[in-house]
Design an enzyme around this catalytic site. Structure first.
Site, mmCIF file in Angstrom:
data_model
loop_
_atom_site.group_PDB
_atom_site.id
_atom_site.type_symbol
_atom_site.label_atom_id
_atom_site.label_comp_id
_atom_site.label_asym_id
_atom_site.label_seq_id
_atom_site.Cartn_x
_atom_site.Cartn_y
_atom_site.Cartn_z
ATOM 1 N N LYS A 33 -16.200 103.633 46.244
ATOM 2 C CA LYS A 33 -15.375 102.918 47.057
ATOM 3 C C LYS A 33 -14.414 101.884 46.075
ATOM 4 O O LYS A 33 -14.899 101.390 45.187
ATOM 5 C CB LYS A 33 -16.166 101.922 48.019
ATOM 6 C CG LYS A 33 -14.896 100.825 49.017
ATOM 7 C CD LYS A 33 -15.867 100.157 49.759
ATOM 8 C CE LYS A 33 -16.253 98.765 49.367
ATOM 9 N NZ LYS A 33 -15.124 97.991 48.872
ATOM 10 N N ASP A 60 -10.566 101.364 50.413
ATOM 11 C CA ASP A 60 -10.858 100.124 51.227
ATOM 12 C C ASP A 60 -9.803 99.296 51.113
ATOM 13 O O ASP A 60 -9.598 98.234 50.344
ATOM 14 C CB ASP A 60 -11.972 99.507 50.478
ATOM 15 C CG ASP A 60 -12.363 98.379 51.425
ATOM 16 O OD1 ASP A 60 -12.056 98.050 52.497
ATOM 17 O OD2 ASP A 60 -13.379 97.715 50.733
ATOM 18 N N LYS A 62 -7.852 98.301 53.964
ATOM 19 C CA LYS A 62 -7.753 97.508 55.256
ATOM 20 C C LYS A 62 -6.367 97.269 55.696
ATOM 21 O O LYS A 62 -5.907 95.942 55.748
ATOM 22 C CB LYS A 62 -8.506 95.961 54.941
ATOM 23 C CG LYS A 62 -10.034 96.081 54.663
ATOM 24 C CD LYS A 62 -10.655 94.879 54.438
ATOM 25 C CE LYS A 62 -12.141 94.847 54.110
ATOM 26 N NZ LYS A 62 -12.568 95.268 52.605
ATOM 27 N N ASP A 65 -0.784 95.773 60.133
ATOM 28 C CA ASP A 65 0.602 95.638 60.113
ATOM 29 C C ASP A 65 0.948 96.198 61.345
ATOM 30 O O ASP A 65 0.360 96.550 62.019
ATOM 31 C CB ASP A 65 1.452 96.177 58.941
ATOM 32 C CG ASP A 65 2.631 95.112 58.550
ATOM 33 O OD1 ASP A 65 3.459 94.858 59.669
ATOM 34 O OD2 ASP A 65 2.796 94.971 57.282
ATOM 35 N N THR A 119 -16.988 89.751 57.154
ATOM 36 C CA THR A 119 -18.153 89.070 57.427
ATOM 37 C C THR A 119 -17.844 87.536 56.836
ATOM 38 O O THR A 119 -18.756 86.755 56.958
ATOM 39 C CB THR A 119 -19.359 90.074 56.832
ATOM 40 O OG1 THR A 119 -18.602 90.239 55.613
ATOM 41 C CG2 THR A 119 -19.791 91.012 57.355
ATOM 42 N N ARG A 210 -22.788 95.688 43.366
ATOM 43 C CA ARG A 210 -23.347 94.792 42.330
ATOM 44 C C ARG A 210 -24.796 95.233 41.867
ATOM 45 O O ARG A 210 -25.390 95.309 40.688
ATOM 46 C CB ARG A 210 -23.343 93.321 42.239
ATOM 47 C CG ARG A 210 -22.046 92.768 41.981
ATOM 48 C CD ARG A 210 -21.867 91.237 42.818
ATOM 49 N NE ARG A 210 -21.687 91.549 44.293
ATOM 50 C CZ ARG A 210 -21.572 90.384 44.888
ATOM 51 N NH1 ARG A 210 -21.438 89.148 44.149
ATOM 52 N NH2 ARG A 210 -21.793 90.382 46.268
#
Ligand code: C5P
Length: 232
Positions: A33, A60, A62, A65, A119, A210
């Site tokens: 990603k 990714d 997002k 508009d 989130t 991570r």
């Protein structure tokens, strides 16, 4: 054997670091990603370089508009060869339909998935924005709207997987971040599940950053998680 569900989040602005990680990890993960940080720094060439590693790429970005602008952006993004591109469901039905239609400018279009509620937003943030109901209710409402708009799936937190699966059915792709191997460092993720718990709850793909990219040996970290899931 089912496909490896692990998508590694390459959260970096460095094309060199992303390419090095892609080479180390390609044999041990289902996908990679890259997000706004990477795309803003490295542009379409950077994305093409990661796609060239031969592993499916989740872009990714997002998008959010007016439908015409999202369609224009998608027409530029779809030919880069990513397997998945995302938009914000809160852009509305017309925007999501425009994104899916524009992605079909290439044969074998990428899957288009939608972010429901970030989130980072809590109930109080939604209330301040005039959204009634709990974050979970809003996630399910937006997931259903995404499905009705022809979107292929959603990104949602581990806690939301069950409700989205129940509302949207088996053929709707559920991609879940906030996944941590048992005993792993949580970092800034608060509500986590282990990889096998997330799959059991109904997730299709797991975005893990991570715990893999920050490990002394990222390939070994990815291999271990895959082995826990019964892959390789
Ligand atoms: O390092 P970590 O495993 O926490 O990385 C998770 C990835 O998923 C990051 O790229 C993060 O931006 C992304 N993400 C998230 N929560 C969301 C949506 C995306 O953690 N709701």
């Amino acid at each position: 054997m089912t496909a490896n569900p692990i998508y590694v989040a390459l959260d970096t602005d460095s094309a060199e670091r992303a390419s090095a990680l892609a080479q180390q990890l390609r044999a041990h993960v289902g996908g990679l990603k890259v997000g706004l940080e990477f795309v803003s720094a490295n542009g379409p060439q950077g994305v093409r370089a990661i796609v060239a590693s031969g592993v499916p790429v989740f872009l990714d970005v997002k998008l959010h508009d007016i439908p015409n602008t999202v369609a224009g952006a998608m027409k530029s993004l779809a030919p880069l060869g990513a397997a998945i591109v995302n938009v914000h469901a809160s852009g509305g039905a017309a925007m999501m339909k425009a994104a899916v239609a524009a992605a079909a400018c290439v044969t074998n279009r990428p899957k288009i998935i939608a972010v429901t509620v970030l989130t980072s937003l809590e109930a109080a943030d939604l209330a301040a924005m005039g959204v009634a109901g709990s974050p979970l209710e809003q996630v399910v409402r937006l997931a259903k709207l995404a499905k009705e708009s022809g979107i292929d799936g959603v990104v949602c937190s581990p806690q939301e997987i069950g409700a989205v699966r129940a509302a949207c059915g088996r053929d709707f792709l559920i991609v879940t971040p906030g996944v941590r191997p048992a005993g792993g460092d949580l970092g800034d993720q608060k509500r986590v599940m282990t990889p096998s718990e997330a799959l059991k709850a109904g997730a299709d793909l797991l975005v893990i950053g991570r715990p893999i990219t920050g490990a002394a040996d990222p390939a070994e970290a990815a291999r271990k998680i895959a082995a826990e899931l019964g892959m390789n």
